[in-house]
Write a protein that holds these residues in place. Structure first.
Motif, short mmCIF file in Angstrom:
data_model
loop_
_atom_site.label_atom_id
_atom_site.label_comp_id
_atom_site.label_asym_id
_atom_site.label_seq_id
_atom_site.Cartn_x
_atom_site.Cartn_y
_atom_site.Cartn_z
N ARG A 150 1.21 -1.62 -0.16
CA ARG A 150 -0.57 -0.09 -0.24
C ARG A 150 0.75 1.39 -0.43
N VAL A 151 0.67 2.12 -1.04
CA VAL A 151 1.36 3.33 -0.89
C VAL A 151 1.31 4.73 -0.51
N HIS A 152 1.70 5.07 0.47
CA HIS A 152 1.39 5.98 1.87
C HIS A 152 2.60 6.64 1.44
N GLN A 153 3.64 7.12 0.18
CA GLN A 153 3.62 8.24 0.72
C GLN A 153 5.00 8.73 -1.24
N MET A 154 5.21 9.68 -1.83
CA MET A 154 6.00 10.12 -2.78
C MET A 154 6.23 10.85 -3.09
N ARG A 155 7.54 11.71 -3.79
CA ARG A 155 8.32 12.00 -3.95
C ARG A 155 8.79 12.57 -5.62
N LEU A 156 8.61 13.95 -6.09
CA LEU A 156 8.31 13.81 -7.22
C LEU A 156 9.44 15.31 -7.46
N ASN A 157 10.36 15.15 -8.25
CA ASN A 157 11.23 16.58 -8.18
C ASN A 157 11.35 16.66 -10.06
N SER A 158 11.21 17.76 -10.63
CA SER A 158 11.45 18.34 -11.74
C SER A 158 11.73 19.93 -11.95
N LEU A 159 13.28 19.55 -12.10
CA LEU A 159 13.95 20.78 -11.75
C LEU A 159 14.41 21.23 -13.14
N ASN A 160 15.21 22.19 -13.16
CA ASN A 160 16.04 22.85 -14.38
C ASN A 160 16.60 24.31 -13.87
N GLY A 161 16.82 24.77 -15.06
CA GLY A 161 18.33 26.20 -14.92
C GLY A 161 17.38 27.27 -16.04
N ASN A 162 16.64 26.47 -16.55
CA ASN A 162 15.83 27.89 -17.62
C ASN A 162 15.73 29.19 -17.57
N TRP A 163 15.45 29.35 -16.18
CA TRP A 163 14.71 31.01 -15.80
C TRP A 163 15.94 31.43 -14.79
#
Length: 343
Positions: A150-163
């Motif tokens: 059973r899923v209890h936690q998730m983490r997502l990263n989407s990072l860039n230096g475009n700005w």
């Protein structure tokens, strides 16, 4: 419907040139590009001369959508035009393919959805995100089989230096009148994770603009955004987005359950699985019969030609689902409080 599908394009920018148009032109027996309306008549003429010399360049998008010799309107414009163009085209009896993100706001998305259900005989679809597409079936199978419990936690990263460059002018994605409530890749990944983990029911958000003025333009769209979310089954998520991160890691998700961990690298499409009690993560190959390649354009065309063919996804209802989360996150960012996602 008899061949070919006759398409009018509204907004012929980079994504149309690089992805949609080559795929459409690869189906010459099934597709004809009839007319193109870009940001100006001159740019429409340039596009046609370079890519589709048989098509008629046009200046006014509503005139294109009203043509009797067109049965599909392909909306490739930026989000500020999505709702108006899609609603008008559906009411004019045209099938509609609309580039993501769906709209600037939930209210605009609502108009699109209502037009689609009022004209349900027409195919109305949004461009799906390529992120996670290749391994989507494998991830959903592993989760359904209980590979990590059973899923209890998730983490997502989407990072860039475009700005990162403070001297750079504001990109259209940083202009609220064009992109609306869309921030970085937030809407894209909400669509993906809700497909894998279920609906998000509440959010908290924090973010900031690092360079508030660019070439005389006041920027309101955050340069980075952090979102805490709760899923319908009680699992929690931590989502981190940035356009001002130097040397960032690759976009990825980590999903934690009672029996292990599942990770997906959105750049390499690599899946890893770790079981509770084991110190190492194992690579999970994507079986050939589960690989999903990019067939977006042909899927849409075939659905238009054959009413019995599967309707392409995401449709406008699925778009509404992620737009509800986008709207809630914007409200949470402004209020500083937890906001429940509209049902």
């Amino acid at each position: 419907m008899s061949k070919p599908v006759r398409i009018g394009i509204i907004g012929a920018g980079g994504i149309v040139k690089s992805r949609h148009l080559p795929a459409l032109l690869a189906m010459p027996e099934e597709v004809e590009i009839v007319a193109v309306c870009n940001s100006s008549l001159e740019s429409s003429r340039r596009f046609c001369a370079e890519h589709v010399p048989q098509a008629e360049p046009m200046e006014k998008w509503w005139e294109l959508a009203s043509r009797d010799d067109i049965n599909v309107v392909w909306v490739g414009a930026t989000p500020y035009m999505h709702s108006d163009c899609s609603v008008y085209a559906l009411k004019a009896g045209k099938h509609v393919f609309c580039q993501a993100r769906m709209a600037r706001s939930l209210a605009e998305a609502q108009l699109m959805w209502e037009a689609s259900i009022s004209n349900s005989e027409l195919v109305a679809a949004l461009c799906p995100p390529p992120q996670g597409m290749r391994g989507d079936r494998t991830v959903r199978r592993l989760l359904a089989e209980g590979a990590i419990g059973r899923v209890h936690q998730m983490r997502l990263n989407s990072l860039n230096g475009n700005w990162l460059d403070p001297a750079a002018p504001a990109h259209w994605r940083q202009r609220v009148e064009i992109s609306g409530l869309q921030v970085l890749t937030f809407g894209i990944y909400v669509e993906v994770i809700q497909r894998w983990l279920g609906d998000i029911v509440s959010v908290q958000a924090d973010g900031a603009v690092i360079t508030p003025v660019r070439d005389g333009y006041t920027v309101d769209v955050p340069d980075f955004l952090n979102v805490l979310c709760t899923f319908r089954d009680g699992a929690r998520g931590n989502l981190c987005f940035s356009g001002v991160a130097s040397h960032p890691p690759q976009d990825s998700i980590e999903i934690y359950g009672h029996e292990g961990t599942l990770t997906y690298n959105f750049i390499t499409d690599e899946i890893h699985l770790g079981k509770r009690g084991s110190s190492e993560m194992q690579s999970v190959p994507i079986p050939g019969d589960e690989v999903k390649e990019w067939t977006v354009e042909s899927d849409f065309v075939h659905a238009v030609m054959n009413p019995k063919a599967p309707r392409p996804k995401p449709d406008f209802l699925e778009g509404m689902k992620y737009m509800r989360v986008v709207q809630a996150a914007a409200e949470a960012l402004e209020s500083g409080e937890l906001v429940r996602v509209a049902a």
